[in-house]
Design a protein around this motif. Structure first.
Motif, mmCIF file in Angstrom:
data_model
loop_
_atom_site.group_PDB
_atom_site.id
_atom_site.type_symbol
_atom_site.label_atom_id
_atom_site.label_comp_id
_atom_site.label_asym_id
_atom_site.label_seq_id
_atom_site.Cartn_x
_atom_site.Cartn_y
_atom_site.Cartn_z
ATOM 1 N N TYR A 157 0.925 -50.993 -35.738
ATOM 2 C CA TYR A 157 1.433 -50.490 -37.020
ATOM 3 C C TYR A 157 1.034 -49.032 -37.221
ATOM 4 C CZ TYR A 157 1.524 -49.793 -42.088
ATOM 5 O OH TYR A 157 1.749 -49.295 -43.335
ATOM 6 N N GLN A 158 -0.236 -48.760 -36.963
ATOM 7 C CA GLN A 158 -0.752 -47.422 -37.222
ATOM 8 C C GLN A 158 -0.164 -46.407 -36.240
ATOM 9 O OE1 GLN A 158 -1.972 -47.195 -39.921
ATOM 10 N NE2 GLN A 158 -3.997 -46.259 -40.097
ATOM 11 N N LEU A 159 0.075 -46.847 -35.033
ATOM 12 C CA LEU A 159 0.656 -45.942 -34.038
ATOM 13 C C LEU A 159 2.079 -45.563 -34.446
ATOM 14 C CD1 LEU A 159 0.000 -44.575 -31.324
ATOM 15 C CD2 LEU A 159 1.017 -46.550 -30.167
ATOM 16 N N GLY A 160 2.847 -46.558 -34.932
ATOM 17 C CA GLY A 160 4.205 -46.274 -35.393
ATOM 18 C C GLY A 160 4.199 -45.344 -36.587
ATOM 19 N N LYS A 161 3.288 -45.583 -37.484
ATOM 20 C CA LYS A 161 3.182 -44.725 -38.668
ATOM 21 C C LYS A 161 2.764 -43.318 -38.260
ATOM 22 C CE LYS A 161 0.643 -44.388 -43.057
ATOM 23 N NZ LYS A 161 -0.450 -44.961 -43.867
ATOM 24 N N PHE A 162 1.826 -43.230 -37.336
ATOM 25 C CA PHE A 162 1.355 -41.933 -36.851
ATOM 26 C C PHE A 162 2.524 -41.144 -36.249
ATOM 27 C CE2 PHE A 162 -0.385 -39.303 -33.403
ATOM 28 C CZ PHE A 162 -1.381 -38.596 -34.054
ATOM 29 N N ALA A 163 3.335 -41.827 -35.441
ATOM 30 C CA ALA A 163 4.466 -41.147 -34.813
ATOM 31 C C ALA A 163 5.429 -40.615 -35.861
ATOM 32 C CB ALA A 163 5.186 -42.092 -33.859
ATOM 33 N N ARG A 164 5.746 -41.472 -36.841
ATOM 34 C CA ARG A 164 6.784 -41.086 -37.805
ATOM 35 C C ARG A 164 6.256 -40.136 -38.874
ATOM 36 N NH1 ARG A 164 8.064 -46.453 -35.708
ATOM 37 N NH2 ARG A 164 10.118 -46.213 -34.736
ATOM 38 N N VAL A 165 5.020 -40.353 -39.317
ATOM 39 C CA VAL A 165 4.513 -39.569 -40.455
ATOM 40 C C VAL A 165 3.777 -38.308 -39.985
ATOM 41 C CG1 VAL A 165 2.904 -39.616 -42.399
ATOM 42 C CG2 VAL A 165 4.393 -41.574 -41.949
ATOM 43 N N VAL A 166 2.935 -38.449 -38.964
ATOM 44 C CA VAL A 166 2.121 -37.302 -38.551
ATOM 45 C C VAL A 166 2.876 -36.430 -37.550
ATOM 46 C CG1 VAL A 166 -0.051 -36.585 -37.487
ATOM 47 C CG2 VAL A 166 0.017 -38.602 -38.980
ATOM 48 N N LEU A 167 3.423 -37.069 -36.511
ATOM 49 C CA LEU A 167 4.128 -36.293 -35.490
ATOM 50 C C LEU A 167 5.579 -36.025 -35.881
ATOM 51 C CD1 LEU A 167 2.831 -38.124 -32.276
ATOM 52 C CD2 LEU A 167 2.010 -35.959 -33.230
ATOM 53 N N GLY A 168 6.161 -36.901 -36.683
ATOM 54 C CA GLY A 168 7.568 -36.753 -37.051
ATOM 55 C C GLY A 168 8.513 -36.920 -35.873
ATOM 56 N N THR A 169 8.071 -37.689 -34.884
ATOM 57 C CA THR A 169 8.900 -37.843 -33.683
ATOM 58 C C THR A 169 9.682 -39.147 -33.705
ATOM 59 O OG1 THR A 169 8.879 -37.938 -31.265
ATOM 60 C CG2 THR A 169 7.002 -38.924 -32.373
ATOM 61 N N ALA A 170 10.896 -39.091 -33.162
ATOM 62 C CA ALA A 170 11.683 -40.320 -32.995
ATOM 63 C C ALA A 170 11.296 -41.023 -31.709
ATOM 64 C CB ALA A 170 13.174 -39.976 -32.953
ATOM 65 N N ASN A 171 10.613 -40.303 -30.825
ATOM 66 C CA ASN A 171 10.372 -40.825 -29.477
ATOM 67 C C ASN A 171 9.091 -41.631 -29.379
ATOM 68 O OD1 ASN A 171 12.711 -40.041 -28.163
ATOM 69 N ND2 ASN A 171 11.971 -37.933 -28.018
ATOM 70 N N ILE A 172 9.171 -42.832 -29.903
ATOM 71 C CA ILE A 172 8.082 -43.795 -29.719
ATOM 72 C C ILE A 172 8.671 -45.097 -29.206
ATOM 73 C CG2 ILE A 172 8.210 -44.297 -32.215
ATOM 74 C CD1 ILE A 172 5.291 -45.377 -31.940
ATOM 75 N N ASP A 173 8.100 -45.585 -28.163
ATOM 76 C CA ASP A 173 8.462 -46.922 -27.694
ATOM 77 C C ASP A 173 7.250 -47.475 -26.952
ATOM 78 O OD1 ASP A 173 10.922 -48.510 -28.106
ATOM 79 O OD2 ASP A 173 10.821 -48.849 -25.960
ATOM 80 N N TYR A 174 7.387 -48.611 -26.321
ATOM 81 C CA TYR A 174 6.185 -49.242 -25.786
ATOM 82 C C TYR A 174 6.532 -50.165 -24.641
ATOM 83 C CZ TYR A 174 7.126 -53.744 -28.035
ATOM 84 O OH TYR A 174 7.666 -54.954 -28.384
#
Lengths: 759, 445
Positions: A157-174
């Motif tokens: 959850y926190q990693l997804g939030k970090f990507a979207r809120v802190v980094l502002g990146t669309a490029n997150i997957d796993y």
């Protein structure tokens, strides 16, 4: 919020002192046993950790070189495994030893230079500065995030939030994209909701006939096997579909042994026979489904003779399977990676679901379709925002209402949330390219070993401006990193996971991590602060879970009513659980399916060849998989002596007739060659495999790396790569002197397989 | 892919007309649309129903399948059922339909299939008018026009369509005895189905043994015994010379009452099923000036000599072969769909070697390759006969290569054998093990 203040206390040395939770408030007190769960597969077996400092070392457990802080003991009261554990779970504390795991951050000063120890401040500054530089130069999407299905719900959850809120990146997957994404997509298409099993495992012994497709729980999740055994003891029938006669297949009443990549035709062939033999549950189809005509037409295109020709499964066996399943009072189909890891995995699972729907085996007790999820938190990891196209609660990132809800919880403007990004392989494939990510934060994954077409993926990782890897060990991928962040592991932290049944469970901290090791939640908070977001990233797992509850509320995977207290009191809570008074949902779909009209949807699908079929040059199928004593990329299990002793290195399983034709004896090295690469490993000659197929386990790096060969052809819906079938040829490899001969020795050890070295 | 959606309307793609509503047509339409081909596919089917799986007709006859249940998927193609194409203009690129309308196309796929061959037997036709000899095309033109066949006497049937099936099933209810003319695969299947309906059935077959194209004499004999056990008698080396008929006093219809054999015997019956093979329907192509031999000639692209016109399935002749079987037809449809959809513009069809396979109603066999070892002194043969269990197995080899095989009754090892034959792999170890060893492909113990 002062996230830094909740960093793990620099505790006592776990190597010598009594284990005790000291800093988290959820620890169990000095000397007490801790009820928790296994760090490995999706079964998430209950286990009890007992401090060893107060326990005499017995003859049965010879003293290890370094005394481990805890030992694993039975936890018979936990319902899923009822005390049983496999060797992986039993030996899990070996990874708590100092010599095995990382205990300080590492940084690389220049490309090609060595990794050297560094302090946390320096390492985090380096990461923050690097991400900032890449973002300024190439835009927010140039910083990518790659997560893992082993991360707890809170971390995911926190990693997804970090990507979207802190980094502002669309490029997150796993890496869960490589795991059960095809089953997830098919589940959603058919039922409107994806939960691995729509029923508890304990229902399995009460069904009449179970078809297990492309799964080998005897090796991948041994404690689950008892459910299949009990099923047979109760008079039920077990049918196993696998190109290999695995230990699981040996337990079956009927073993269907299709060519790799033909499970779709097999499912439709069985559906055809169910229709022909009048075994369709017309009442159920009329009352609770839509789209049967399309599925029936699809099945008519797969008549028995044709299916036999495609799959190699004799018509007589098809008939027997259709009879057994169609005539059972209740039936279940469980799929695992075999049918899912194909470039048509979603349709293949859809066809198996069709078979369940046609026979009325869904949405009622002791019947239905389920997926045997692989990774420890494969289920929860896909529900809370690690996926390129999803937000917490299994919400679509493209759905305006979902965006508004989650943005509200996060306290940001919905407009600032990125849209869908690239799927796992596409993300990795794009690394370092003009339109791809230039910097990558990677957590809980080891794609150098586990990604398809792994040599190519390794090259892409090397082309990054900045690779940051958070892991508990120096994995093959961590070896490539510019910054390595040593993180806590299962026994050292609190957090929830969601097992393959959809049961949310709680892992408890039993020991303090070594000094120098930090939790991912803490480091995400520290990075967020350094990147200008001082709030919203607490280090405390329960605090993150409380926010996750709110973010998931109203979503498909609704955790709103679940609390740490309830989980502990109730042996886990099944989602959806929308409010604290809700009992949770062990069995889904009893009244209606989660589609808009409440009906399950048949899929109208058709068989087609794999992306790569054997030809003159590459005349054999390669299929990949797992062995009992290793787990996934092996980053953990290859560091456990007793597991390594049981499964020391890769091998190539091939049929005696093929071995004879190649002139290869058991144990001799053979080279397996595909259009993407070459792998060398000893031959394991066995009549358990089809003569047209060779098998390699994928747990090892180096010359015996199976994923050097695999094909990254993707399923158009799930973006799952085709791990389970590609075309290869097999050759004798020279036994000594040549690189081939040393392959498996090197692969089995810990020696660097990369020219970069560790200081 | 996450995040990508199609960007608005694009120019309409090519109009693809598929002539014929059989298995090849359905498969092409389904694959083309599933592959995301840019064109719009229209299937012009002479029969007034959705394309269906013809392979299953014998089991529709026995009632195992409902007629509606064997419909095949068409993808998103448009179906014009009951719209027979009667004229083709490959220059103007139009198709004339029986109702007089003219439809334009950009790509045309001929999938007109095949007609049953009507043997030269007196009394076959209602008015016993001799079938005009000569032009094969005029004869199949005649058949094209009438789904019921060219005026067959009452009680005489072909078994090629669902309509045939329905009529036969209806008459079989009251029938006592049936004669099937032709002992190939279709004849054996039809006889088996009629026997299952309780009709005493006899097969009249010209060749020395049943299914002589795929089986040898021994296998034919085993099969004959198995049919005997199902209540089907077989007369090989026999030819039907003429039908005995009678005029129904009430309706005036000419109705079959028996079959006169060339050896002078008369088989009484009230049903006759003609199972004498099929002939490609090529009249439309021929009239349009396309090169036609036995079938419409196509190259490895499945293209005819005329640009933008392709042919697949039972009507097509590729490298001298007209298969008349579903699996090669589908392999052709798959290749053409790959090529025309753009998924693989270079897709090529290089031929099919489908094993012959029968798997219904207690009759099980598979056969492939050359099974007559007497043709070549260099061939070795291995035979296993189990009279008690009614099984017969034969491998024909040249050196360590398999050139053909027959498995009848017990099909253990089929998968491995067919694979070795298909890939031309050397057989390792003693070939006997391939016939006896349990392993992949072996039936359950």
């Amino acid at each position: 919020m002062t996230s830094a203040a909740t960093a793990p206390a620099a505790g006592s040395d776990p190597g010598t002192a009594a284990a005790a939770g000291t800093g988290t408030g959820t620890g169990t007190g000095t000397g007490a046993e801790t009820d928790t769960h296994c760090p490995y597969c999706a079964l998430q077996c209950g286990m009890r950790l007992r401090p060893t400092a107060t326990t005499a070392v017995t003859a049965a457990t010879p003293a290890p070189a370094e005394l481990l802080p805890v030992e694993v003991v039975e936890r018979p009261d936990f319902p899923v495994n009822r005390g049983a554990l496999c060797g992986k779970g039993q030996s899990a504390p070996a990874l708590l030893a100092r010599g095995v795991r990382l205990t300080e951050p590492l940084v690389r000063d220049r490309p090609g230079g060595p990794l050297r120890p560094a302090g946390w401040d320096e390492a985090l500054e380096r990461v923050a500065a690097g991400f900032t530089a890449v973002r300024e130069r190439h835009g927010a999407d140039a910083v990518g995030v790659f997560g893992g299905g082993g991360l707890t719900n809170e971390k995911a959850y926190q990693l997804g939030k970090f990507a979207r809120v802190v980094l502002g990146t669309a490029n997150i997957d796993y890496n869960g994209r490589f795991c059960m994404s095809s089953a997830a997509a098919a589940h959603r298409r058919a039922f409107g909701l994806d939960r691995g099993l729509p029923f508890p495992l304990a229902d399995v012994p009460h069904t009449g006939c179970l078809i297990l497709v492309g799964g080998n729980p005897a090796e991948t999740m041994p404690p689950a096997l008892r459910y299949f055994r009990e099923l047979r003891e109760n008079g039920g029938t077990l049918i196993v579909v696998d190109p290999r006669r695995t230990r699981t297949a040996e337990q079956a009443d009927l073993h269907l042994q299709p060519r790799p990549g033909t499970d779709l035709a097999l499912a439709l062939g069985l559906l055809h026979l169910v229709i022909a033999d009048g075994l369709v549950d017309e009442e159920f189809v009329a009352a609770r489904t839509t789209g049967f005509d399309g599925a029936r037409a699809a099945a008519m295109a797969h008549w028995p003779d044709r299916v036999e020709r495609i799959t190699g499964v004799p018509v007589a066996q098809l008939r027997r399977a259709a009879e057994l399943f169609g005539r059972a009072a209740a039936g279940m189909v469980l799929t695992a990676r075999g049918p899912e890891q194909q470039s048509k995995g979603t349709d293949t699972v859809g066809a198996w679901i069709d078979l369940c729907l046609a026979t009325g085996n869904a949405g009622r007790p002791y019947a239905g379709y389920g997926c045997l999820t692989g990774q420890g938190n494969g289920q929860g990891g896909r529900e809370h925002g690690q996926k390129a196209d999803q937000l917490p609660g299994y919400r679509s990132i493209e759905d305006p209402a979902a965006r508004a809800h989650v943005a509200g919880v996060w306290g940001v403007d919905p407009e600032t949330l990125p849209r869908s990004g690239r799927s796992a392989y596409e993300l990795l494939d794009g690394l370092g390219r003009p339109d791809g990510a230039r910097a990558l934060l990677l957590m809980g994954s080891n794609p150098v070993v586990s990604a398809p077409n792994a040599a190519h993926v390794t090259a892409r990782l090397r082309s990054l401006d900045l690779l940051v890897v958070a892991d508990l060990v120096l994995s093959e991928t961590a070896r490539l990193a510019d910054v390595v962040l040593p993180v806590t592991q299962w026994a050292e932290e609190d957090g929830t996971t969601t097992n393959l049944e959809g049961r949310v469970i709680l892992r408890r901290r039993a020991v303090d991590p070594p000094e120098g090791v930090r939790g991912e939640l803490w480091l995400l908070g520290e990075l967020a602060r350094r990147l200008g977001v001082p709030r919203g990233f607490p280090a405390e797992a329960e605090q993150v879970f409380e926010e996750l509850r709110r973010a998931s509320a109203g979503g498909d995977a609704d955790y709103a009513g679940i609390s740490y207290r309830r989980i502990a009191a109730e042996d886990g809570v099944f989602w959806p659980c929308p409010d604290p008074a809700h009992p949770g949902t062990p069995r889904l779909f009893l009244d209606r399916f989660a589609t808009p009209d409440g009906r399950a949807r048949f899929a109208a699908v058709t068989h087609r060849p794999a992306a790569e079929e054997p030809d003159r040059e590459y005349p054999l199928y390669l299929t990949t998989g797992r062995v009992l004593a290793q787990y996934q990329s092996g980053a953990q299990t290859r560091r456990v002596a007793e597991l390594n002793a049981a499964a020391p290195g890769p091998f190539v399983e091939l049929h005696p007739r093929l071995a004879e034709r190649l002139g290869v004896a058991d144990g001799e090295p053979v080279a397996v060659v595909s259009r993407r690469g070459r792998a060398v490993a000893p031959a394991r000659v066995s009549a358990a495999i089809r003569p047209d197929t060779v098998f390699m386990p994928f747990h090892w790096p180096g010359a015996g790396r199976a994923n050097s060969l695999t094909n990254p052809a993707l399923d158009p819906v799930s973006r799952m790569p085709e791990f389970k079938t590609c075309a290869v040829r097999v050759e004798r490899a020279e036994p000594a002197g040549a690189p081939a001969g040393t392959a498996h020795h090197r692969a089995a050890g810990h020696g660097p397989d990369d020219e970069r070295t560790v200081a | 892919m996450p995040g990508t959606t199609s960007t608005g309307a694009t120019a309409p793609g090519p109009r693809i007309a598929v002539v014929g509503g059989g298995m090849a047509a359905a498969r092409f339409a389904e694959r083309y649309t599933a592959l995301g081909g840019p064109g719009t596919v229209t299937v012009y089917a002479a029969e007034a129903r959705t394309p269906y799986n013809r392979v299953l007709l014998a089991d529709v006859l026995t009632g195992r399948y409902d007629a509606e249940a064997i419909a095949l998927p068409l993808g998103t193609a448009r179906l014009r059922a009951g719209c027979e194409a009667v004229a083709l203009d490959p220059v103007a690129r139009t198709l004339g339909l029986a109702d007089g309308t003219v439809e334009p196309w950009d790509e045309l796929v001929l999938a007109t299939g095949a007609n049953p061959v009507l043997p030269p037997i007196r009394g076959l036709r209602r008015a016993d008018v001799r079938h005009p000899a000569g032009q094969p095309h005029s004869s199949d033109r005649l058949a094209d026009r009438s789904a019921q066949g060219p005026g067959l006497a009452e009680g005489v049937h072909t078994l090629r369509s669902l309509d045939d099936c329905a009529r036969l099933a209806e008459e079989a209810v009251a029938a006592r005895r049936a004669v099937v003319i032709g002992g190939g695969v279709l004849g054996v299947s039809a006889a088996r189905a009629l026997a299952a309906l309780g009709v005493r059935t006899e097969i009249v077959h010209q060749a020395p043994h049943l299914i002589e194209r795929q089986l040898d004499a021994e296998a034919g004999a085993v099969l004959r015994e198995r049919l005997d056990a199902l209540g089907v008698a077989t007369y090989c080396r026999n030819r039907a010379r003429s039908l005995a008929t009678a005029v129904d006093g009430d309706t005036g219809a000419v109705r079959v009452t028996g079959v006169h054999l060339a050896n002078g015997y008369l088989l009484d019956c009230d049903l006759v099923v003609l199972a004498c093979g099929t002939r490609p329907r090529t009249a439309l192509a021929h009239a349009a000036g396309l090169p036609v031999n036995t079938g419409v000639l196509v190259d490895d692209r499945l293209a005819t000599a005329v640009p933008h016109v392709s042919a697949i399935g039972d009507c097509a002749e590729h490298r001298g072969a007209v298969h008349g079987l579903a699996i090669p037809a589908w392999e052709q449809a798959d290749v053409l769909a790959l090529r025309l959809s753009g998924a693989d513009p270079d897709a090529r069809y290089t031929g099919s070697r489908p094993p012959a396979r029968l798997s219904t109603g207690g009759l099980e066999y598979a056969a492939f390759g050359d099974v007559d070892e007497t043709l070549d002194a260099g061939l070795d043969v291995l035979r296993l006969t189990d009279a008690t269990r009614g099984s017969y197995k034969k491998l024909v080899m040249r050196g360590d290569r398999l050139v053909g095989a027959i498995l009848l009754g017990d099909l253990a090892g089929l998968d491995a054998l067919a694979d070795a034959w298909d890939r031309d792999d050397p057989l390792t170890g003693h070939p006997l093990h391939l016939l006896t060893a349990a392993g992949p492909g072996a039936p359950p113990p």
